[in-house]
Design an enzyme around this catalytic site. Structure first.
Site, PDB file in Angstrom:
ATOM      1  N   GLY A 138       0.220  -4.489  -7.449  1.00  0.00           N
ATOM      2  CA  GLY A 138      -0.595  -3.467  -8.083  1.00  0.00           C
ATOM      3  C   GLY A 138       0.291  -2.441  -8.751  1.00  0.00           C
ATOM      4  O   GLY A 138       1.516  -2.417  -8.546  1.00  0.00           O
ATOM      5  N   GLN A 179       2.885   5.677 -12.259  1.00  0.00           N
ATOM      6  CA  GLN A 179       4.143   4.943 -12.084  1.00  0.00           C
ATOM      7  C   GLN A 179       4.781   4.556 -13.411  1.00  0.00           C
ATOM      8  O   GLN A 179       5.969   4.214 -13.448  1.00  0.00           O
ATOM      9  CB  GLN A 179       3.915   3.668 -11.266  1.00  0.00           C
ATOM     10  N   CYS A 193       6.927  -0.402  -2.623  1.00  0.00           N
ATOM     11  CA  CYS A 193       6.380   0.190  -3.840  1.00  0.00           C
ATOM     12  C   CYS A 193       7.425   0.110  -4.935  1.00  0.00           C
ATOM     13  O   CYS A 193       8.604   0.397  -4.698  1.00  0.00           O
ATOM     14  CB  CYS A 193       6.009   1.648  -3.566  1.00  0.00           C
ATOM     15  N   LEU A 194       6.999  -0.260  -6.132  1.00  0.00           N
ATOM     16  CA  LEU A 194       7.940  -0.359  -7.253  1.00  0.00           C
ATOM     17  C   LEU A 194       8.597   0.982  -7.551  1.00  0.00           C
ATOM     18  O   LEU A 194       9.711   1.012  -8.083  1.00  0.00           O
ATOM     19  CB  LEU A 194       7.195  -0.852  -8.507  1.00  0.00           C
ATOM     20  N   HIS A 197      -3.428   1.630  -1.526  1.00  0.00           N
ATOM     21  CA  HIS A 197      -2.076   2.011  -1.953  1.00  0.00           C
ATOM     22  C   HIS A 197      -2.107   2.559  -3.388  1.00  0.00           C
ATOM     23  O   HIS A 197      -1.528   3.615  -3.672  1.00  0.00           O
ATOM     24  CB  HIS A 197      -1.160   0.781  -1.849  1.00  0.00           C
ATOM     25  N   GLU A 198      -2.812   1.839  -4.268  1.00  0.00           N
ATOM     26  CA  GLU A 198      -2.831   2.258  -5.679  1.00  0.00           C
ATOM     27  C   GLU A 198      -3.665   3.530  -5.868  1.00  0.00           C
ATOM     28  O   GLU A 198      -3.303   4.400  -6.669  1.00  0.00           O
ATOM     29  CB  GLU A 198      -3.336   1.130  -6.573  1.00  0.00           C
ATOM     30  N   HIS A 210      -1.683   6.511  -5.153  1.00  0.00           N
ATOM     31  CA  HIS A 210      -0.829   6.949  -6.271  1.00  0.00           C
ATOM     32  C   HIS A 210      -1.565   7.937  -7.174  1.00  0.00           C
ATOM     33  O   HIS A 210      -0.980   8.911  -7.649  1.00  0.00           O
ATOM     34  CB  HIS A 210      -0.398   5.751  -7.127  1.00  0.00           C
TER      35      HIS A 210
HETATM   36 CO    CO Z   1       3.166   1.888  -5.168  1.00  0.00          CO
END
Ligand code: CO
Length: 152
Positions: free
Chosen positions: A47, A52, A90-91, A132-133, A136
């Site tokens: 995701g 991000q 997480c990226l 999670h998303e 963000h």
């Molecule tokens: Co993330």
């Protein structure tokens, strides 16, 4: 369509709640979603959230079954009392993994890419990705859940 650069923590864009999207069909939103899909596929992520990639808007892309889709203005409307623990990465937080207990089941509402309001249930991994998303878009990172650091 383009692959966008991922913003890494610490960065205020990642810790600031995003703005709601007022016109989901605006060309800039369509382009953002297309780029986010390209980016999440290229990076093999589950995701991605707009902050991000430097866009401070409530837009997330879920890449659960190989066919990414977007949710605009996502809201977790209900979550189960039952939780389970998943080690998340997480990226935007490279080389960091933390075990997070989150509800197993949720109901999420939002707007799809056609500009239509919708609501859907999710459980297990998909429910975790949604949470999670959505975190963000509220300026919350996995590193806010714990200090445990596991280096690759
Ligand atoms: Co993330």
């Amino acid at each position: 369509m383009a692959i966008r650069q991922i913003i890494h923590a610490p960065n205020t864009i990642l810790s600031t709640p995003s703005e709601s999207v007022t016109n989901p069909l605006d060309a800039s939103v369509t382009r953002l979603i297309a780029d986010m899909k390209d980016t999440v596929i290229a990076l093999n992520g589950l995701g991605l959230a707009a902050p991000q990639v430097g866009a401070p808007f409530r837009v997330i892309v879920i890449n659960h079954n190989g066919k990414p889709f977007a949710v605009i203005n996502p809201i977790i409307k209900w979550s189960s009392e039952g939780t389970s623990i998943l080690e998340e990465g997480c990226l935007s937080v490279p080389n960091y993994f933390v075990k997070i207990a989150r509800p197993n089941k949720i109901i999420i509402s939002g707007i799809n890419e056609k500009g239509e309001a919708f609501e859907t249930k999710a459980k297990d991994l998909l429910a975790k990705i949604f949470q999670h998303e959505t975190d963000h878009t509220n300026g919350i990172l996995i590193s806010d859940y714990g200090e445990k650091r596991i280096l690759l």
